[in-house]
Motif scaffolding. Structure first.
Motif, PDB file in Angstrom:
ATOM      1  N   ARG A 218      -2.713  17.823  -7.587  1.00  0.00           N
ATOM      2  CA  ARG A 218      -3.599  16.844  -8.217  1.00  0.00           C
ATOM      3  C   ARG A 218      -2.806  15.867  -9.073  1.00  0.00           C
ATOM      4  O   ARG A 218      -3.054  14.652  -9.045  1.00  0.00           O
ATOM      5  CB  ARG A 218      -4.650  17.570  -9.058  1.00  0.00           C
ATOM      6  N   HIS A 219      -1.829  16.396  -9.804  1.00  0.00           N
ATOM      7  CA  HIS A 219      -0.988  15.532 -10.643  1.00  0.00           C
ATOM      8  C   HIS A 219      -0.255  14.503  -9.791  1.00  0.00           C
ATOM      9  O   HIS A 219      -0.229  13.298 -10.114  1.00  0.00           O
ATOM     10  CB  HIS A 219       0.019  16.382 -11.416  1.00  0.00           C
ATOM     11  N   ALA A 220       0.375  14.944  -8.685  1.00  0.00           N
ATOM     12  CA  ALA A 220       1.130  14.022  -7.842  1.00  0.00           C
ATOM     13  C   ALA A 220       0.229  12.953  -7.241  1.00  0.00           C
ATOM     14  O   ALA A 220       0.582  11.766  -7.200  1.00  0.00           O
ATOM     15  CB  ALA A 220       1.849  14.800  -6.738  1.00  0.00           C
ATOM     16  N   LEU A 221      -0.953  13.347  -6.786  1.00  0.00           N
ATOM     17  CA  LEU A 221      -1.875  12.378  -6.198  1.00  0.00           C
ATOM     18  C   LEU A 221      -2.400  11.405  -7.247  1.00  0.00           C
ATOM     19  O   LEU A 221      -2.560  10.203  -6.976  1.00  0.00           O
ATOM     20  CB  LEU A 221      -3.028  13.101  -5.514  1.00  0.00           C
ATOM     21  N   ASP A 222      -2.658  11.899  -8.445  1.00  0.00           N
ATOM     22  CA  ASP A 222      -3.136  11.018  -9.523  1.00  0.00           C
ATOM     23  C   ASP A 222      -2.065   9.991  -9.886  1.00  0.00           C
ATOM     24  O   ASP A 222      -2.374   8.824 -10.149  1.00  0.00           O
ATOM     25  CB  ASP A 222      -3.511  11.839 -10.759  1.00  0.00           C
ATOM     26  N   VAL A 223      -0.802  10.433  -9.922  1.00  0.00           N
ATOM     27  CA  VAL A 223       0.286   9.521 -10.266  1.00  0.00           C
ATOM     28  C   VAL A 223       0.544   8.523  -9.136  1.00  0.00           C
ATOM     29  O   VAL A 223       0.744   7.327  -9.373  1.00  0.00           O
ATOM     30  CB  VAL A 223       1.567  10.319 -10.580  1.00  0.00           C
ATOM     31  N   ALA A 224       0.524   9.004  -7.893  1.00  0.00           N
ATOM     32  CA  ALA A 224       0.845   8.147  -6.750  1.00  0.00           C
ATOM     33  C   ALA A 224      -0.255   7.144  -6.437  1.00  0.00           C
ATOM     34  O   ALA A 224       0.024   6.044  -5.964  1.00  0.00           O
ATOM     35  CB  ALA A 224       1.113   9.019  -5.521  1.00  0.00           C
ATOM     36  N   GLU A 225      -1.514   7.507  -6.657  1.00  0.00           N
ATOM     37  CA  GLU A 225      -2.657   6.649  -6.329  1.00  0.00           C
ATOM     38  C   GLU A 225      -2.525   6.073  -4.921  1.00  0.00           C
ATOM     39  O   GLU A 225      -2.514   4.855  -4.710  1.00  0.00           O
ATOM     40  CB  GLU A 225      -2.787   5.514  -7.345  1.00  0.00           C
ATOM     41  N   PRO A 226      -2.429   6.933  -3.903  1.00  0.00           N
ATOM     42  CA  PRO A 226      -2.208   6.426  -2.547  1.00  0.00           C
ATOM     43  C   PRO A 226      -3.446   5.729  -1.979  1.00  0.00           C
ATOM     44  O   PRO A 226      -4.587   6.080  -2.298  1.00  0.00           O
ATOM     45  CB  PRO A 226      -1.892   7.696  -1.755  1.00  0.00           C
ATOM     46  N   SER A 227      -3.196   4.746  -1.131  1.00  0.00           N
ATOM     47  CA  SER A 227      -4.285   4.086  -0.402  1.00  0.00           C
ATOM     48  C   SER A 227      -4.720   4.911   0.803  1.00  0.00           C
ATOM     49  O   SER A 227      -5.868   4.801   1.253  1.00  0.00           O
ATOM     50  CB  SER A 227      -3.828   2.698   0.066  1.00  0.00           C
ATOM     51  N   PHE A 228      -3.785   5.717   1.337  1.00  0.00           N
ATOM     52  CA  PHE A 228      -4.055   6.559   2.504  1.00  0.00           C
ATOM     53  C   PHE A 228      -3.307   7.882   2.347  1.00  0.00           C
ATOM     54  O   PHE A 228      -2.304   7.953   1.638  1.00  0.00           O
ATOM     55  CB  PHE A 228      -3.591   5.874   3.802  1.00  0.00           C
ATOM     56  N   LEU A 229      -3.800   8.901   3.040  1.00  0.00           N
ATOM     57  CA  LEU A 229      -3.126  10.198   3.102  1.00  0.00           C
ATOM     58  C   LEU A 229      -2.993  10.592   4.561  1.00  0.00           C
ATOM     59  O   LEU A 229      -3.975  10.546   5.323  1.00  0.00           O
ATOM     60  CB  LEU A 229      -3.927  11.269   2.357  1.00  0.00           C
TER      61      LEU A 229
ATOM     62  N   ASP B  16       0.845  -1.200   0.000  1.00  0.00           N
ATOM     63  CA  ASP B  16       0.000   0.000   0.000  1.00  0.00           C
ATOM     64  C   ASP B  16       0.882   1.252   0.000  1.00  0.00           C
ATOM     65  O   ASP B  16       1.937   1.288   0.635  1.00  0.00           O
ATOM     66  CB  ASP B  16      -0.901   0.034   1.234  1.00  0.00           C
ATOM     67  N   ARG B  17       0.400   2.274  -0.688  1.00  0.00           N
ATOM     68  CA  ARG B  17       1.112   3.552  -0.702  1.00  0.00           C
ATOM     69  C   ARG B  17       0.440   4.511   0.275  1.00  0.00           C
ATOM     70  O   ARG B  17      -0.781   4.705   0.227  1.00  0.00           O
ATOM     71  CB  ARG B  17       1.130   4.152  -2.102  1.00  0.00           C
ATOM     72  N   VAL B  18       1.264   5.127   1.115  1.00  0.00           N
ATOM     73  CA  VAL B  18       0.768   6.093   2.095  1.00  0.00           C
ATOM     74  C   VAL B  18       1.380   7.448   1.760  1.00  0.00           C
ATOM     75  O   VAL B  18       2.579   7.666   1.950  1.00  0.00           O
ATOM     76  CB  VAL B  18       1.134   5.687   3.534  1.00  0.00           C
ATOM     77  N   ALA B  19       0.556   8.352   1.223  1.00  0.00           N
ATOM     78  CA  ALA B  19       1.039   9.691   0.902  1.00  0.00           C
ATOM     79  C   ALA B  19       1.117  10.522   2.181  1.00  0.00           C
ATOM     80  O   ALA B  19       0.298  10.371   3.090  1.00  0.00           O
ATOM     81  CB  ALA B  19       0.114  10.361  -0.109  1.00  0.00           C
TER      82      ALA B  19
END
Length: 512
Positions: free
Chosen positions: A96-107, A57-60
């Protein structure tokens, strides 16, 4: 004892076993030793798992330098999840670009920054720093480290985006371990050192300082942000022996009024990539600090570098053990020493480089990587930076290095900082434009600046356009956002050397 760790959890556990109660980290009023750090990291991993975070999982993260961010980065690596620390300066479309690319499961972030993410369209699970439900060390039962492999992604770090949209770099576990060893060796670090950085934790430089400390048992101090006026007092308070800067910060420190704090500290060496050559000597003479340059990037490692004993002003260094570097032409064929070309690099250290970009194909650890940097390899094996290839200015059939133009501008006594970039020419190709920041209280005459450049540069490289501004547009890590300057181009406040010459001569100016 030489470190045998190949992953971040192994590095954390090994350091706790070797260094125990030795101080490891000071940040935001929190002080931890190595044993406490292992406990906190395992506890953060347990807290993440208790809230549904799983390996992969990716956590931003959107937060400033604080202990929660250190715990998150190390805790994700411990759990097998992926930390994605985002630039706190991102807003609107860039966020928005960074979040779209990262597709995090959590922030996970500070409330004002999380509000930006929500305004940019993020709708996923969110934790706020300080909230009762936020993951934190001690909030859940600690867990054992996941069986991570050296090639598994530990973090995604975004490039600065100075020349285009930022990219998410997949950084494997072993990459951070090799960063720690390589830079630690270059800086000659020991367990007696105290490392100080005010660079943000979304930047590879600050994260890698943690790995360097763990490799040798040093102590490190993380500050919230860079302040030119307070830098040396903060360094003194930290009792630091080693500092971490970026080249753009060096002229800012030199531009400060001299004072008793210039030498009232213990720092004697520092890592400062891309330091302007003319600033190296004055910096050491005034502050007593020997700067070490080198080449490394979010995608690679410390491939080229020097040590405090052999550092040479204006040169990046030589190829470090375990790596290869070449200078090539547009067809990727090697060019002779003394000839400018693109730097390509390769690693023999297993998984010391990134595995590629999010959304892109995997890149083998030992493949040649293009850097986008234009450099020269001198006959003695030392490398000299010329420019970013995208920043090279083509004028009248000649390649003009923006880096060399900027270096010439900085030798003017009234200039603090400068940026050179291409703008369209009426004839074809480019014209050289510069934007300069004056020293406090100084008055810059563009004509005088152009005459100064004429003494330092070949005629085709002397700027046609000059604009004086109070500050340059910078990223959060101090890099000039040249894309912004190029987009703005010539304005009503820009001085034009060709137009000034036509007024003086009374003739219509020839083609620029």
């Amino acid at each position: 004892m030489e470190s045998l760790a190949a992953t971040v959890p192994e590095l954390v556990e090994e350091a706790a076993g070797r260094f125990g109660e030795r101080p490891f980290l000071r940040l935001g009023g929190v002080t931890r030793d190595y044993a406490e750090t292992r406990t906190a990291v395992a506890g953060m991993a347990g807290a993440l798992a208790a809230r549904g975070c799983r390996p992969g999982d990716r956590v931003a993260a959107l937060m400033s330098n604080r202990i929660e961010l250190v715990d998150l980065i190390l805790g994700c690596a411990w759990l097998g999840a992926v930390a994605v620390p985002l630039n706190t300066g991102l807003v609107g479309g860039s966020l928005r670009h960074a979040l779209d690319v990262a597709e995090p499961s959590f922030l996970y972030g500070e409330a004002p920054l999380v509000a930006r993410a929500h305004a940019a369209g993020y709708r996923g699970p969110t934790w706020l720093v300080g909230a009762a439900d936020a993951p934190r060390a001690g909030a859940a039962e600690a867990v054992a480290p996941a069986p991570a492999r050296p090639e598994d992604t530990a973090a995604v770090l975004f490039t600065s985006g100075t020349t285009g949209p930022s990219k998410g770099v997949r950084c494997p576990q072993a990459q951070f371990v090799w960063w720690g060893r390589g830079v630690g060796e270059a800086l000659c670090l020991t367990a007696d050192d105290v490392l100080y950085s005010c660079l943000p934790l979304f930047h590879t430089n600050a994260i890698n300082m943690l790995a360097q400390a763990m490799t040798v048992g040093a102590s490190c101090v993380l500050d919230e942000r860079f302040s030119a006026s307070r830098y040396w007092s903060r360094v003194a308070e930290a009792e630091a022996t080693v500092g971490y800067l970026l080249g753009a910060m060096v002229p800012m420190l030199l531009a400060q009024p001299p004072g008793p704090g210039d030498r009232a500290h213990r720092v004697r060496r520092g890592l400062s990539p891309a330091t302007p050559g003319p600033a190296w000597g004055p910096f050491r003479e005034r502050f007593g600090v020997t700067l070490v340059d080198g080449f490394g990037s979010t995608e690679t490692n410390l491939v080229i570098g020097s040590t405090p004993r052999d550092a040479r002003p204006g040169l990046m260094g030589t190829v470090r053990p375990g790596f290869d570097a070449r200078v090539v032409d547009e067809a990727l064929a090697p060019v002779p020493d003394g000839t400018a070309g693109e730097l390509v690099v390769r690693s023999h250290r297993e998984h010391a480089f990134s595995t590629g970009y999010l959304g892109g194909p995997p890149e083998p650890s030992d493949s040649w990587r293009r850097t986008g940097d234009r450099v020269v390899r001198e006959p003695d094996g030392w490398f000299r930076f010329v420019d970013r290839i995208k920043d090279v200015i083509r004028r009248r059939g000649e390649n003009v290095s923006s880096h060399e133009v900027e270096s010439a501008l900085r030798t003017h006594p009234a200039v603090v900082e400068a940026a050179a970039f291409p703008v369209p020419s009426e004839l074809a190709e480019d014209e050289v434009m510069v934007v300069v920041v004056p020293r406090p209280g100084a008055v810059l005459d563009p004509a005088d600046l152009a005459q100064h450049c004429a003494l330092e540069l070949p005629g085709f490289a002397v700027p046609r356009y000059v604009e004086v501004v109070p500050a340059l547009p910078l990223t959060e890590t101090g890099k000039v956002r040249k894309a912004v300057l190029r987009q703005r181009g010539v304005t009503a406040d820009t001085w034009d050397r060709a137009a000034a010459a036509s007024v003086t001569s009374g003739r219509r100016p020839p083609g620029p």
